[in-house]
Structure formats: C-alpha cells, structure tokens
Design a protein around this motif. Structure first.
Motif, PDB file in Angstrom:
ATOM      1  N   ALA A 131       0.967  -1.117   0.065  1.00  0.00           N
ATOM      2  CA  ALA A 131      -0.117   0.058  -0.083  1.00  0.00           C
ATOM      3  C   ALA A 131       0.531   1.275   0.074  1.00  0.00           C
ATOM      4  O   ALA A 131       1.961   1.220   0.303  1.00  0.00           O
ATOM      5  CB  ALA A 131      -0.722  -0.112   1.304  1.00  0.00           C
ATOM      6  N   ALA A 132       0.332   2.213  -0.619  1.00  0.00           N
ATOM      7  CA  ALA A 132       1.056   3.715  -0.716  1.00  0.00           C
ATOM      8  C   ALA A 132       0.759   4.419   0.616  1.00  0.00           C
ATOM      9  O   ALA A 132       1.466   5.416   1.032  1.00  0.00           O
ATOM     10  CB  ALA A 132       0.612   4.166  -1.921  1.00  0.00           C
ATOM     11  N   ASN A 133      -0.255   4.191   1.409  1.00  0.00           N
ATOM     12  CA  ASN A 133      -0.795   5.017   2.527  1.00  0.00           C
ATOM     13  C   ASN A 133      -0.372   4.358   3.816  1.00  0.00           C
ATOM     14  O   ASN A 133      -0.889   4.516   4.911  1.00  0.00           O
ATOM     15  CB  ASN A 133      -2.352   5.194   2.635  1.00  0.00           C
ATOM     16  CG  ASN A 133      -2.807   3.871   2.683  1.00  0.00           C
ATOM     17  OD1 ASN A 133      -2.491   2.793   2.308  1.00  0.00           O
ATOM     18  ND2 ASN A 133      -4.086   3.942   3.564  1.00  0.00           N
ATOM     19  N   VAL A 134       1.075   4.199   3.946  1.00  0.00           N
ATOM     20  CA  VAL A 134       1.548   3.541   5.350  1.00  0.00           C
ATOM     21  C   VAL A 134       2.876   4.043   5.153  1.00  0.00           C
ATOM     22  O   VAL A 134       3.788   4.067   4.037  1.00  0.00           O
ATOM     23  CB  VAL A 134       1.357   2.031   5.387  1.00  0.00           C
ATOM     24  CG1 VAL A 134       2.091   1.416   4.204  1.00  0.00           C
ATOM     25  CG2 VAL A 134       1.852   1.698   6.846  1.00  0.00           C
ATOM     26  N   SER A 135       3.389   4.466   6.400  1.00  0.00           N
ATOM     27  CA  SER A 135       5.100   4.838   6.549  1.00  0.00           C
ATOM     28  C   SER A 135       5.571   3.572   7.154  1.00  0.00           C
ATOM     29  O   SER A 135       4.958   2.402   7.366  1.00  0.00           O
ATOM     30  CB  SER A 135       5.290   5.909   7.251  1.00  0.00           C
ATOM     31  OG  SER A 135       5.077   5.710   8.666  1.00  0.00           O
ATOM     32  N   ALA A 136       7.025   3.754   7.008  1.00  0.00           N
ATOM     33  CA  ALA A 136       7.778   2.506   7.630  1.00  0.00           C
ATOM     34  C   ALA A 136       7.397   2.171   9.070  1.00  0.00           C
ATOM     35  O   ALA A 136       7.885   1.337   9.546  1.00  0.00           O
ATOM     36  CB  ALA A 136       9.261   2.664   7.469  1.00  0.00           C
ATOM     37  N   LEU A 149       9.496  10.312   2.252  1.00  0.00           N
ATOM     38  CA  LEU A 149       8.523  10.463   3.561  1.00  0.00           C
ATOM     39  C   LEU A 149       8.269   9.003   4.196  1.00  0.00           C
ATOM     40  O   LEU A 149       8.019   8.957   5.267  1.00  0.00           O
ATOM     41  CB  LEU A 149       7.368  11.219   3.078  1.00  0.00           C
ATOM     42  CG  LEU A 149       7.530  12.422   2.449  1.00  0.00           C
ATOM     43  CD1 LEU A 149       6.205  13.363   1.919  1.00  0.00           C
ATOM     44  CD2 LEU A 149       8.101  13.303   3.752  1.00  0.00           C
ATOM     45  N   TYR A 150       8.301   8.117   3.334  1.00  0.00           N
ATOM     46  CA  TYR A 150       7.997   6.558   3.850  1.00  0.00           C
ATOM     47  C   TYR A 150       8.911   6.230   4.858  1.00  0.00           C
ATOM     48  O   TYR A 150       8.686   5.703   6.052  1.00  0.00           O
ATOM     49  CB  TYR A 150       7.979   5.631   2.746  1.00  0.00           C
ATOM     50  CG  TYR A 150       8.060   4.208   3.255  1.00  0.00           C
ATOM     51  CD1 TYR A 150       6.902   3.627   3.599  1.00  0.00           C
ATOM     52  CD2 TYR A 150       9.198   3.597   3.528  1.00  0.00           C
ATOM     53  CE1 TYR A 150       6.923   2.176   4.028  1.00  0.00           C
ATOM     54  CE2 TYR A 150       9.317   2.301   3.885  1.00  0.00           C
ATOM     55  CZ  TYR A 150       8.229   1.490   4.082  1.00  0.00           C
ATOM     56  OH  TYR A 150       8.361   0.269   4.417  1.00  0.00           O
ATOM     57  N   SER A 151      10.278   6.835   4.848  1.00  0.00           N
ATOM     58  CA  SER A 151      11.187   6.306   5.564  1.00  0.00           C
ATOM     59  C   SER A 151      11.910   7.602   6.514  1.00  0.00           C
ATOM     60  O   SER A 151      12.784   7.608   7.182  1.00  0.00           O
ATOM     61  CB  SER A 151      12.606   5.810   4.783  1.00  0.00           C
ATOM     62  OG  SER A 151      12.945   6.899   4.231  1.00  0.00           O
ATOM     63  N   ARG A 168      -2.709  -5.345  14.019  1.00  0.00           N
ATOM     64  CA  ARG A 168      -1.423  -5.195  14.349  1.00  0.00           C
ATOM     65  C   ARG A 168      -0.656  -4.090  13.603  1.00  0.00           C
ATOM     66  O   ARG A 168      -0.477  -4.328  12.309  1.00  0.00           O
ATOM     67  CB  ARG A 168      -0.712  -6.552  14.543  1.00  0.00           C
ATOM     68  CG  ARG A 168      -1.126  -7.522  15.449  1.00  0.00           C
ATOM     69  CD  ARG A 168      -0.917  -7.284  16.843  1.00  0.00           C
ATOM     70  NE  ARG A 168      -1.273  -8.098  17.854  1.00  0.00           N
ATOM     71  CZ  ARG A 168      -2.183  -8.355  18.139  1.00  0.00           C
ATOM     72  NH1 ARG A 168      -3.248  -7.788  18.077  1.00  0.00           N
ATOM     73  NH2 ARG A 168      -2.373  -9.537  19.057  1.00  0.00           N
ATOM     74  N   ALA A 169      -0.412  -2.983  13.980  1.00  0.00           N
ATOM     75  CA  ALA A 169       0.200  -2.005  13.612  1.00  0.00           C
ATOM     76  C   ALA A 169       1.867  -2.147  13.893  1.00  0.00           C
ATOM     77  O   ALA A 169       2.388  -1.238  15.036  1.00  0.00           O
ATOM     78  CB  ALA A 169      -0.178  -0.689  13.836  1.00  0.00           C
ATOM     79  N   VAL A 170       2.989  -2.673  13.640  1.00  0.00           N
ATOM     80  CA  VAL A 170       4.237  -3.031  13.911  1.00  0.00           C
ATOM     81  C   VAL A 170       5.183  -2.212  12.649  1.00  0.00           C
ATOM     82  O   VAL A 170       4.840  -2.450  11.529  1.00  0.00           O
ATOM     83  CB  VAL A 170       4.691  -4.245  14.383  1.00  0.00           C
ATOM     84  CG1 VAL A 170       5.976  -4.230  14.733  1.00  0.00           C
ATOM     85  CG2 VAL A 170       3.824  -4.976  15.355  1.00  0.00           C
ATOM     86  N   GLY A 171       6.255  -1.251  13.159  1.00  0.00           N
ATOM     87  CA  GLY A 171       6.843  -0.715  12.053  1.00  0.00           C
ATOM     88  C   GLY A 171       7.564  -1.685  11.353  1.00  0.00           C
ATOM     89  O   GLY A 171       8.024  -3.016  11.760  1.00  0.00           O
ATOM     90  N   ARG A 172       7.958  -1.571  10.085  1.00  0.00           N
ATOM     91  CA  ARG A 172       9.007  -2.442   9.267  1.00  0.00           C
ATOM     92  C   ARG A 172      10.409  -1.851   9.142  1.00  0.00           C
ATOM     93  O   ARG A 172      10.475  -0.819   8.700  1.00  0.00           O
ATOM     94  CB  ARG A 172       8.487  -2.405   7.724  1.00  0.00           C
ATOM     95  CG  ARG A 172       8.973  -3.483   7.165  1.00  0.00           C
ATOM     96  CD  ARG A 172       8.231  -3.435   5.650  1.00  0.00           C
ATOM     97  NE  ARG A 172       8.871  -4.320   4.675  1.00  0.00           N
ATOM     98  CZ  ARG A 172       8.595  -5.471   4.515  1.00  0.00           C
ATOM     99  NH1 ARG A 172       7.297  -6.005   4.944  1.00  0.00           N
ATOM    100  NH2 ARG A 172       8.974  -6.218   3.461  1.00  0.00           N
ATOM    101  N   SER A 173      11.221  -2.490   9.833  1.00  0.00           N
ATOM    102  CA  SER A 173      12.370  -2.045  10.319  1.00  0.00           C
ATOM    103  C   SER A 173      13.362  -2.295   8.761  1.00  0.00           C
ATOM    104  O   SER A 173      13.040  -3.124   8.096  1.00  0.00           O
ATOM    105  CB  SER A 173      13.087  -2.803  11.488  1.00  0.00           C
ATOM    106  OG  SER A 173      13.554  -4.358  10.938  1.00  0.00           O
ATOM    107  N   LEU A 174      14.844  -1.546   8.974  1.00  0.00           N
ATOM    108  CA  LEU A 174      15.614  -1.747   7.683  1.00  0.00           C
ATOM    109  C   LEU A 174      16.068  -3.364   7.790  1.00  0.00           C
ATOM    110  O   LEU A 174      16.357  -3.884   6.947  1.00  0.00           O
ATOM    111  CB  LEU A 174      16.631  -0.745   8.085  1.00  0.00           C
ATOM    112  CG  LEU A 174      16.405   0.706   7.693  1.00  0.00           C
ATOM    113  CD1 LEU A 174      17.464   1.372   7.942  1.00  0.00           C
ATOM    114  CD2 LEU A 174      15.968   0.808   6.470  1.00  0.00           C
TER     115      LEU A 174
END
Length: 614
Positions: A238-243, A440-442, A501-507
C-alpha cells in the motif's frame, strides 16, 4: 533514419508535441547498440567475474549472506567508480531520458522501480555536486559538441535553432560509449537489487546456490518456500503507510492533497491522460518516433499529505529532538515545492511534459527558489492544516531534504534517503520530485517513541471505515466475560472478525535479517492466535447483553497489518484458502469483504457458531 524521414517526423509532430533535442539521436544510438549486440537486459560481466571464483555449491543462509554482501560491496564500488567521474546533474539529465525498462532477467514492474531507485541512490551518493563537462547550456558550447555532433544532420536544423534561441541543458560529447556506460550503470543497479532480493530470501530460510555457470548465483529453497516468496511478491504494498506502521488517508481523501509523481512502470499510454494534457496546451500524437503509442516516464497523481502529517503527529517532538528540525518545516517545504511545480505547468504552457517525462527541474538559483517557496507558505498551511500561530521555516525544511554533507547515510542496497534538492555548484540546485514519497515513507527511521498505541488506533479506524458489526466497545456476555474485537464485517452468512497489528517495518526486514523476519512472524502469529481465541469465545457465546450473532453460520478470524506480510508456511492455519493468507493488508481486506462473498463458504479456519437451545 534518413534526412527525408526526419523532416517528415518533425513536420508531423510540430503541431502536437515538439521533439526534444536528444530523441532522434538516441533512437540511432540504440540502433547502433543493437547492431553491436549490446543487450540492455543481459547481466553485467561483474557477476560472472565475481562468482566464477567462488566454489560451486549450496551455502547455508549464514555463509550465503557473507558472500552476497561481499558481492554487493564489489558492485557498489564499481558503481562509485563510474558515477564519481561525473556530476549528479549529468546523471539525472541522461538517465531520466532512458525509458524505464527491465535491466535484467526479472521484468516485473516492481523490480524495475527498485532498480531505478537503487541506481539513482548511487548517483546521489557518489556523483559530483559541482558541474562537469558532460552537460552544459546549449548557448555555451559549440552545437557540434552537443551529442557529439549528432544534431548536425540537415534535417535537424529546427532543433539546432531551438537550442540557440532557447538555451537549455544538453549532453556534451555524448555518444555510443556514453549510452552504453549508462546502461552498464543500470545493470549494476540490477545486481544490487538481486543481492537485496537474495538476502531477503535467505532471511526467510533460502540457501545460496552457486552453480558455477550462468546465472552464477541465486536463492534456492524448497518448493513450499518458493511458493511463499512468490505469493508475497505478487501482492502490492500500500502507498498510504510509512515504515513506522502508521497508516494515513485513503482513496476517498478530498482535502490536503498534493501532486506527486511515480515512475510509469506499467507503461500506461499518454493518451489515457490526453484530456488533462490538453488543458496545458499539449496534444500527443497517436504514434511516437519509434512507431509505438507515446508514454511518459512518470505519472503524477495526488497524495494525502495532510493525512500523513496528522497521523504521524505523535512522532513530531521526538523527531525534532533527534534531528533539530521541525517535521512541519519539512512538510511545508515539500508541499511548497510540489505546489510550485503545478504553478509552472500553468504559467508555462507545455512545460508539464518535462515534469511527466523527467520529474525533476533545474538547475535553479537557490536563493530565488527559497523566496518563491516562502511566498507559498499560506497555501501550504491550508493544505497541511497548520495554524497561523505555528512558525514555519521553509528554508530549514529544504535543507533537511537536501543532499547531506555526509552522504554515507545514503544506503544504495536499500535505496533509501534520496534527497529532494541536489546542489549544482555553489548557488544552484536541482529539485528531484521522483522519490519524495519514498523519502517520506522512511522519514521517521531512528525516531524512538515509547507509546505507539496510536498506530494501532489509526489502523483500526481505517479498517473500521468499511463497516462494523459487533459493538465497538467490546462484546459482553453476562457471567462469562468480555472480548474486544478490533473490527468485524458481515459477508453473507459469515462473520469476519479482525485482529489489527500495527508494527513498524525495520531496515532489518529490508536487509533480510533473520531476527527481524522472525520478529514479524511472531507478530502475525500472535494476531492470528488472538483472533482465533476471540472467534472461539464468540462461537460458544453467540448471544450477549449487547450483541447477537446467531444469524451467522460461522466466524472467520483474520489478522490485518499495514503491510503485505510474508507468510511463513503453507499450513492451512495461515490461510483463508489457497493463495489468500489470513493476515491481510487493509486494501486486501476491503477486496475480501466486497468481492469474495461466495468463496467464504469454502474457506479454511471457519469457526462454526454453536446453536443455542431455546
């Protein structure tokens, strides 16, 4: 192409869309490349030169990671050698005039986009910030040097006259070898992508196969693992979420929007946007110079920047403490740059084409640009929803989005942190719009926040917007207890309950770090277990003080996260049915509840609702 055909092409197109100075020479150069057997999607020779000295065999993920990282470093070193000889301005000018196509075996549009992101990350990291001899303004060099004399054909006199009357940046002393070098650089970008894809696979259990011959290296897994990897690759992020895992906006957003470009990876024809182009004085011919329907390299759409700001507001203080700059300054500067681009389209008829083809502009005088952006602050406040009493500094925001002095932070392998403003000498800059959404995502990487419950709330609100069956405050059954369900939907005679569940996506996930992959797997498994427990509870207690689900035949418990997740097994517990996982992204959930009614009867993991005795 002969002189007579050139004149015919020019005459046919001058009433619609003017031919750019490089197009006909580039057509010829590509024909010469083809004659010499220079295939643009054949692997770079660096692949065989590195891997043919590695003993053939199968390597464990740990051993394989070390080899692949060594190879990635070798490839990036070669990219550095090539890029550092020229200016960033040169590479932007040349590369953005090459159609976004496949640079290797994988021709998937997502892969093409990632290769572009990687290649341009290398350009920003290693290119010179001072002007170089590879480009110059057309009134500052002899016309014979432009494209190494390829404009001297009598049929190209109108183009030569245009370059004289309206000075513009042009490629100087650029010929077949330089075009080949450009494609060689992109091939190296593809090798970096292949390294990243292999690393991500090894993080999920794939071993490294070195066959000792073409294709030289790649991941090898079981049939099950291969199917799982193909499954996640086939699902669009999706485009409407940040990392960070924070969702924002939706397709119905009508306010707080800005124009934003993306690479035209699906090669949509320009005719699809003809009515819009006509408003700006452009008329595309039915066929381009190569005989195919014209396309633009970029597509501009709208993006919900106000929703992005609002959803990420809890990060603002921690961000400012870490970076010593306000997020609002950055978003105001970004909004001003994008609104300014639209104003250029309106005031300079036909100029829109450059933005849809190149998605950058410049070089621009930095002081004058900052003055123009500052004048747009009232419009930016309205778009972003920032009150007048909040001080904004557009210059400070631009500085943050500019190419940093310490360019080591630019990660070529992960293709993150692309700058928006790039210096060209001491006083001028290029403005690159292509990677603003990726930046902006990251944006909030490394911003630590103890309480991030708001992310789950945002995801729940987005999911609940499609409807809600059970009480939002929780289901209460007297004498038994209470269960809180994040979202619920009625699909025929099936009740779908959702655990968010909203967990960030790490590098680490992007690098394929096994620990990061295991962490995400644990989160989705916990979501499914919690959903199963609530479904079983509701099935045993279908009637409560504030709910009654006896009209449903069964319950389907699923999980929802902001991202398309890798599913670790083909075991039916993880799936609604074959190819449809039980952990979905919001858009996938929307498709499920609106288009899959009949199919739910044969779903796996349905929990039958117990019949209550009267």
């Amino acid at each position: 192409m002969g002189t007579r055909r050139i004149k015919k092409k020019l005459k046919k197109t001058k009433q619609s869309l003017a031919i750019e100075y490089y197009q006909l020479p580039f057509l010829r150069l590509h024909a010469e490349m083809e004659q010499q057997g220079c295939a643009v999607n054949r692997p770079h020779e660096i692949r065989s030169s590195f891997w043919n000295v590695v003993p053939p065999g199968t390597y464990s993920p740990d051993q394989g990671r070390e080899l692949v990282m060594q190879y990635a470093e070798r490839v990036e070193s070669e990219m550095s050698r090539i890029v550092s000889a020229r200016s960033i301005g040169y590479w932007l000018h040349a590369y953005r005039r090459v159609f976004p196509g496949a640079a290797g075996e994988n021709k998937d549009p997502v892969t093409i986009g990632l290769v572009r992101a990687i290649t341009e990350a290398a350009v920003f990291k290693y290119g010179q910030t001072a002007p170089c001899s590879g480009i110059a303004f057309s009134n500052e060099v002899p016309i014979e040097r432009v494209l190494r004399g390829r404009l001297m054909d009598p049929g190209l006199k109108p183009i030569r006259q245009l370059l004289t009357s309206i000075p513009q940046l042009v490629l100087v002393d650029f010929g077949l070898n330089e075009l080949i070098e450009l494609y060689q650089l992109e091939k190296l970008g593809y090798e970096i992508w292949k390294c990243g894809a292999t690393l991500r696979g090894m993080g999920k259990g794939v071993t490294l196969l070195v066959p000792g011959q073409d294709p030289w290296f790649g991941g090898e897994g079981s049939n099950e693992l291969s199917d799982l990897l193909r499954s996640v690759d086939a699902r669009a992020q999706a485009a409407n979420v940040s990392a960070t895992g924070t969702v924002f906006g939706d397709e119905a957003e009508e306010e707080g929007l800005v124009p934003l470009p993306t690479y035209n990876l699906e090669h949509e024809p320009a005719s699809k946007y003809q009515s819009m182009f006509a408003k700006f004085g452009l008329d595309f011919p039915e066929r381009g110079l190569d005989g195919s329907p014209p396309t633009t390299n970029f597509l501009w759409g709208t993006w919900p920047i106000r929703a992005y700001r609002t959803s990420h507001e809890p990060f603002a203080s921690a961000f400012q403490e870490l970076h010593q700059v306000s997020v609002d300054d950055i978003l105001a500067a970004t909004t001003a740059l994008l609104i300014r681009a639209i104003s250029v389209w309106n005031f300079h008829k036909g100029r829109i084409f450059h933005y849809w083809q190149r998605a950058y502009e410049g070089p621009l005088n930095k002081v004058k640009l900052f003055e123009e952006l500052s004048a747009l602050l009232p419009v930016c406040r309205e778009i972003l929803g920032i009150p007048d009493e909040v001080a904004l500094d557009v210059v400070r925001g631009c500085e943050f989005m500019s190419l940093a002095d310490n360019r080591k932070e630019l990660n070529v392998l992960l293709a993150v942190q692309h700058p928006t403003l790039v210096p060209y000498g001491n006083d001028n800059v290029f403005v690159d719009y292509a990677w603003i959404s990726r930046r902006l995502y990251s944006l909030y990487f490394k911003v630590e926040l103890k309480d991030q419950n708001f992310k789950g709330d945002a995801l729940e609100r987005l999911v609940q917007a499609s409807g809600f069956v059970l009480p939002r405050g929780g289901c209460t059954c007297p004498g038994v207890g209470k269960r809180q369900v994040d979202a619920s939907f009625e699909v025929g005679d099936t009740l779908i309950i959702v655990e968010c569940r909203a967990v960030g996506r790490s590098l680490g996930v992007e690098r394929g770090d096994p620990a990061a992959v295991r962490f995400r797997t644990s989160k989705i498994e916990k979501a499914l277990k919690d959903a199963d427990e609530k479904a079983a509870w509701l099935a045993r207690n279908p009637i409560g003080s504030n709910y009654d689900i006896t009209k449903f035949r069964a319950i389907l418990p699923i999980g929802v996260t902001p991202f398309v997740e890798f599913i670790p097994s083909l075991d039916k517990w993880y799936w609604i049915r074959s190819s449809l996982p039980r952990v979905l992204a919001p858009r996938e959930l929307s498709e499920l509840i609106t288009t899959q009614t009949a199919d739910l009867h044969n779903s796996w993991n349905l929990v039958p609702i117990e019949v209550q005795s009267k």
